[in-house]
Design a protein around this motif. Structure first.
Motif, PDB file in Angstrom:
ATOM      1  N   LYS A 151       0.824  -1.210   0.000  1.00 19.35           N
ATOM      2  CA  LYS A 151       0.000   0.000   0.000  1.00 19.35           C
ATOM      3  C   LYS A 151       0.862   1.265   0.000  1.00 19.35           C
ATOM      4  N   ASP A 152       2.124   1.160   0.483  1.00 24.74           N
ATOM      5  CA  ASP A 152       3.024   2.302   0.437  1.00 24.74           C
ATOM      6  C   ASP A 152       3.530   2.549  -0.979  1.00 24.74           C
ATOM      7  N   ILE A 153       3.620   1.478  -1.758  1.00 25.50           N
ATOM      8  CA  ILE A 153       4.134   1.582  -3.120  1.00 25.50           C
ATOM      9  C   ILE A 153       3.043   2.081  -4.070  1.00 25.50           C
ATOM     10  N   ILE A 154       1.829   1.590  -3.871  1.00 19.51           N
ATOM     11  CA  ILE A 154       0.721   1.956  -4.749  1.00 19.51           C
ATOM     12  C   ILE A 154       0.246   3.357  -4.385  1.00 19.51           C
ATOM     13  N   ARG A 155       0.141   4.199  -5.383  1.00 20.26           N
ATOM     14  CA  ARG A 155      -0.300   5.571  -5.123  1.00 20.26           C
ATOM     15  C   ARG A 155      -1.246   6.005  -6.229  1.00 20.26           C
ATOM     16  N   GLN A 156      -1.921   7.051  -5.984  1.00 22.75           N
ATOM     17  CA  GLN A 156      -2.802   7.611  -6.997  1.00 22.75           C
ATOM     18  C   GLN A 156      -1.950   8.332  -8.036  1.00 22.75           C
ATOM     19  N   PRO A 157      -2.271   8.199  -9.319  1.00 23.59           N
ATOM     20  CA  PRO A 157      -1.507   8.908 -10.345  1.00 23.59           C
ATOM     21  C   PRO A 157      -1.782  10.414 -10.283  1.00 23.59           C
ATOM     22  N   SER A 158      -0.798  11.183 -10.723  1.00 22.51           N
ATOM     23  CA  SER A 158      -0.982  12.633 -10.764  1.00 22.51           C
ATOM     24  C   SER A 158      -1.861  12.982 -11.964  1.00 22.51           C
ATOM     25  N   GLU A 159      -2.289  14.234 -12.039  1.00 22.52           N
ATOM     26  CA  GLU A 159      -3.144  14.687 -13.153  1.00 22.52           C
ATOM     27  C   GLU A 159      -2.454  14.474 -14.505  1.00 22.52           C
ATOM     28  N   GLU A 160      -1.125  14.684 -14.559  1.00 22.79           N
ATOM     29  CA  GLU A 160      -0.398  14.522 -15.823  1.00 22.79           C
ATOM     30  C   GLU A 160      -0.337  13.054 -16.247  1.00 22.79           C
ATOM     31  N   GLU A 161      -0.382  12.145 -15.275  1.00 17.94           N
ATOM     32  CA  GLU A 161      -0.261  10.724 -15.584  1.00 17.94           C
ATOM     33  C   GLU A 161      -1.578  10.084 -16.002  1.00 17.94           C
ATOM     34  N   ILE A 162      -2.678  10.753 -15.734  1.00 20.58           N
ATOM     35  CA  ILE A 162      -3.985  10.180 -16.048  1.00 20.58           C
ATOM     36  C   ILE A 162      -4.266  10.338 -17.538  1.00 20.58           C
TER      37      ILE A 162
END
Length: 134
Positions: free
Chosen positions: A113-124
């Motif tokens: 869960k520390d590795i998985i993160r929400q993508p930034s706006e640029e990555e979406i």
């Protein structure tokens, strides 16, 4: 007979010909096809791994990984027991000394869960809306 030899004998006794084919398939990147065909027993497989520096008395991480991806927890358990009782290498020591095998999801379940993160706006990636039905 050394404890290492006993371990390999014990593992060999629990590997059928069908299992051997699955294990050889799991390490096909490390065993050329022509050499893989000549391996007809688990003892020959272990011998091949030893000759090619994939397995030794104090380095079992390769077969731990192969047993894990081949879904043979019974064999993996025997190897881990040998490592912890004979070699006196615990899971924590193994991580500290970089003798790690590929981590199992169970072992590191809480860490992902520390590795998985929400993508930034640029990555979406923005997708166009589906066409409307007429």
């Amino acid at each position: 007979m050394s404890e290492y030899s006993s371990l390999l004998t014990d593992l060999s006794g629990n590997i059928t010909n069908e299992d051997l084919e699955q294990l050889k398939s799991a390490c096909k990147e490390d065993i050329p096809e022509d050499q893989g065909e000549s391996i007809t027993s688990s003892a020959e497989w272990f011998s091949y791994l030893e000759k090619n520096n994939k397995l030794s008395q104090d380095n079992l991480s390769y077969i731990e990984h192969i047993f894990e991806i081949s879904r043979r927890p019974d064999l993996l358990t025997r190897v881990v027991e040998y490592r912890t009782t004979v070699l006196k290498i615990s899971e924590d020591d193994e991580i500290d000394t970089k003798l790690t095998r590929i981590p199992s999801a169970k072992k590191y379940k809480g860490m992902y869960k520390d590795i998985i993160r929400q993508p930034s706006e640029e990555e979406i990636i923005k997708l166009a809306p589906p066409p409307k039905k007429v």
